[in-house]
Design a protein around this motif. Structure first.
Motif, short mmCIF file in Angstrom:
data_model
loop_
_atom_site.label_atom_id
_atom_site.label_comp_id
_atom_site.label_asym_id
_atom_site.label_seq_id
_atom_site.Cartn_x
_atom_site.Cartn_y
_atom_site.Cartn_z
N PHE A 16 0.86 -1.18 0.00
CA PHE A 16 0.00 0.00 0.00
C PHE A 16 0.89 1.23 0.00
O PHE A 16 1.31 1.70 1.05
CB PHE A 16 -0.91 0.03 1.22
N SER A 17 1.18 1.69 -1.20
CA SER A 17 2.20 2.72 -1.30
C SER A 17 1.85 3.93 -0.44
O SER A 17 2.68 4.49 0.24
CB SER A 17 2.38 3.13 -2.76
N MET B 51 -4.48 12.48 12.01
CA MET B 51 -4.53 12.53 10.55
C MET B 51 -5.43 11.38 10.08
O MET B 51 -5.57 10.36 10.75
CB MET B 51 -3.14 12.35 9.95
N LEU B 52 -5.98 11.56 8.89
CA LEU B 52 -6.72 10.48 8.24
C LEU B 52 -5.89 9.99 7.08
O LEU B 52 -5.50 10.77 6.21
CB LEU B 52 -8.08 10.99 7.73
N ASP B 53 -5.60 8.68 7.08
CA ASP B 53 -4.89 8.08 5.95
C ASP B 53 -5.85 7.11 5.27
O ASP B 53 -6.48 6.28 5.93
CB ASP B 53 -3.66 7.33 6.45
N GLY B 54 -6.03 7.26 3.97
CA GLY B 54 -6.97 6.39 3.28
C GLY B 54 -6.56 6.21 1.84
O GLY B 54 -5.84 7.05 1.28
N GLN B 55 -7.02 5.13 1.25
CA GLN B 55 -6.60 4.84 -0.13
C GLN B 55 -7.39 5.66 -1.14
O GLN B 55 -7.25 5.45 -2.34
CB GLN B 55 -6.67 3.34 -0.39
N PHE B 56 -8.17 6.62 -0.68
CA PHE B 56 -8.80 7.61 -1.56
C PHE B 56 -8.00 8.90 -1.58
O PHE B 56 -8.40 9.88 -2.20
CB PHE B 56 -10.24 7.88 -1.10
N ILE B 82 -15.12 0.61 -2.00
CA ILE B 82 -14.78 0.28 -0.61
C ILE B 82 -13.30 0.55 -0.43
O ILE B 82 -12.48 0.00 -1.16
CB ILE B 82 -15.09 -1.20 -0.31
N TYR B 83 -12.96 1.41 0.55
CA TYR B 83 -11.56 1.82 0.72
C TYR B 83 -11.06 1.51 2.13
O TYR B 83 -11.77 1.76 3.11
CB TYR B 83 -11.43 3.33 0.53
N PRO B 84 -9.81 1.08 2.24
CA PRO B 84 -9.17 0.98 3.56
C PRO B 84 -8.75 2.38 4.04
O PRO B 84 -8.36 3.22 3.23
CB PRO B 84 -7.92 0.13 3.30
N HIS B 341 -2.04 -1.02 -6.39
CA HIS B 341 -2.00 -2.37 -5.83
C HIS B 341 -3.04 -2.46 -4.72
O HIS B 341 -2.70 -2.56 -3.54
CB HIS B 341 -0.60 -2.64 -5.31
N THR B 342 -4.31 -2.41 -5.10
CA THR B 342 -5.38 -2.21 -4.11
C THR B 342 -6.48 -3.26 -4.25
O THR B 342 -6.65 -3.89 -5.30
CB THR B 342 -6.06 -0.84 -4.31
N TRP B 343 -7.26 -3.34 -3.19
CA TRP B 343 -8.42 -4.22 -3.23
C TRP B 343 -9.59 -3.60 -3.99
O TRP B 343 -10.54 -4.29 -4.34
CB TRP B 343 -8.81 -4.65 -1.81
#
Lengths: 359, 359
Positions: A16-17, B51-56, B82-84, B341-343
């Motif tokens: 997860f870059s 902080m908010l870290d998210g794959q968006f 759907i995002y982590p 490289h994501t779900w």
């Protein structure tokens, strides 16, 4: 299920870059030793204080930081069982990032540490035939939504309807989910082991999601009009009350009593574990207007038990309700044990209930 | 599944007497709005920075603290998926305590936010017949342990053997678990929806736990000698290669290629999603000694596809391996899409593979 390729490990830092930078390096935690001591490790070079909070402690204990920024504590001897714990990092609760096993809950994220006994415990994975857990989606007419429930079917389960099974409906506690009885309570392994020991009758165990919103009687409607009909339509079950049991913990213990005593001809076995009574529903059912026909109730219920631990915050309330039922002439079996309002006690309650059902 | 009685809520603060003091008061998070904006809330009066870290996001964004110590951020529009995500509290990653949905993983604890589309997405819970997911324990002779795998059976599944089903073996990524394809990838709902749309053949999907320790070829042995035999002994499956597919993501994508190309007569459909090649196993199978009989391979494989996103850190490696297979004369279908490289991409890969199987 803890060891992985070194390459997996590398990948965990790169895959997860975006999120990789913040991820703490890998440590083994919890590390359960043969003498039942456990080392907990947490990588946080910049934290100022890391505490371990766990249900094997009276109060949180500090971890010590090494030169690499890894915080550790070894807890000498812990009585074999499965316990919730978390790290308290500068005042914030954090589930152990390196531990896969998470307490299934809506309001907190605790990890679980499994300390095996010298002999296998009743919830341990043993070399016996295993049942299976099915995750099922069903339509709730009561709530107008599609919901999930879990169904345990025993080893050797025959689906063709030639054999019929009795059913236990088993309800989780407040803020738990439909997975808590299996993920935390190990209901499936307890049943596998008791069946292998010929101590319980093979049965189906249905674990619904019992949080139903604010409609007062919804949980009763949902159980009677949705959960039970779905089960009976999809599994080869007996449909008479002699083959139907209900049990639950905490809020689910209160719901168990609510459901059973508003549908007394539908259940022959009722077990409430540390039932929580402070709901509108419970008060309205078991208040001044509760005038049961004791003789009928006692005839109907082959088992009616209420369990609680002496250190449970609901202990006094349970004792009061036991007295209330007795005062109304209802035969209720108390199970008073040591311990608190915990899932360690839930496993004990369930493993003592199961052998009493459907015999 | 988010609303609970007020009483549940109260209980959440009182039921674990030891751990209650540290538990943050209840806030709703994530709060997904109809315009696809999302508010994330986190209660931490004593934190200095959240902080908010998210794959968006490209990079973490700060939350603002209100007078009650609740930190919040509203992210304007997020593309439905759907995002982590996690909170980074004074430098430490924390899963959202008020969100039940957790990324099933051994090495991190991220939460998942589900942003529905204006029309249902392929992974959305829709009003269609649903299959079920069974959690099964089986003995691995290869590893000498009892392990768990998940089995999706389609709606209307008939267990009596009169109908036979084809099987897809579907492998998770590095540090994921046997639950990741359902909990994060929604493989079951994707299949339910595609079957309802008559876009895929009803099939069984088996999701094993593919972390096998350090023995180099264990994952191949485990699949061929344990997972497949268990499946075929316990489910009504076809047993010829024309009715057997294999797919996997990341480390599981590499394993997919390892397993398929060392057992070529056993699979007719092979799909690798962003396959990770940096393992000893992969290098030994696909190194200088890899001299496949291309005509035979091409005849055997009805589908051989490799997928990757243009922003995936493995993009260049996948392109190189696509070229390698082509250079050996093997017909391989590339699927190059946007994304990393994501779900999120995994769901896309799976939903494009499923319609191509067993036709």
């Amino acid at each position: 299920m803890k060891k992985t390729f070194y390459t997996y490990l590398l990948l965990a830092y790169t895959c997860f870059s975006v999120m990789a930078q913040q991820r703490a390096p890998y440590v083994i935690s919890p590390d359960v030793h043969p003498d039942h001591s456990v080392t907990f490790n947490f990588n946080a070079p910049n934290a100022k204080e890391v505490m371990l909070d766990g249900q094997f402690f009276d109060k949180p204990q500090p971890l010590a930081k090494d030169a690499n920024g890894v915080w550790s504590i070894t807890v000498p001897y812990i009585k074999p069982d499965i316990y919730p714990y978390c790290f308290v990092v500068d005042g914030n609760n954090i589930a152990d990032p390196n531990n896969t096993y998470i307490f299934a809950n809506e309001r907190f994220k605790f990890s679980l540490v499994d300390i095996p006994g010298d002999k296998p415990l009743i919830h341990s994975l043993q070399n016996v035939p295993h049942g299976k857990i099915s995750y099922r989606l069903y339509k709730s007419a009561t709530l107008g939504t599609t919901r999930q429930l879990l169904v345990y079917t025993p080893p050797g389960f025959v689906a063709n309807g030639k054999k019929k099974y009795p059913v236990l409906y088993l309800i989780h506690g407040g803020s738990d989910t439909e997975e808590t009885w299996t993920k935390v309570g190990r209901a499936n392994l307890i049943a596998d082991n008791l069946i292998a020991q010929h101590k319980m009758v093979p049965m189906i165990i249905v674990m619904p999601y019992a949080a139903v919103g604010f409609r007062k009687d919804a949980v009763i409607h949902e159980m009677m009009n949705d959960v039970i009909p779905f089960t009976q339509a999809n599994y080869p079950t007996y449909t008479d009350s002699r083959h139907r049991a209900i049990a639950g913990f905490s809020v689910g213990g209160g719901q168990t009593l609510d459901i059973a005593f508003t549908n007394l001809n539908k259940f022959a076995y009722v077990a409430a574990y540390a039932p929580y009574p402070e709901t509108e529903e419970f008060r309205s059912i078991f208040g001044a207007d509760f005038k049961p026909n004791a003789a009928q109730v006692n005839k109907q219920l082959k088992l009616f038990s209420i369990s609680v631990g002496t250190e449970d915050f609901l202990h006094d309330s349970v004792v009061k309700n036991l007295a209330m039922f007795k005062e109304k002439g209802i035969n209720v079996t108390p199970q008073i044990v040591s311990g608190g309002h915990t899932w360690m006690n839930c496993k004990l309650y369930l493993s003592t209930t199961l052998p009493k059902l459907f015999k």
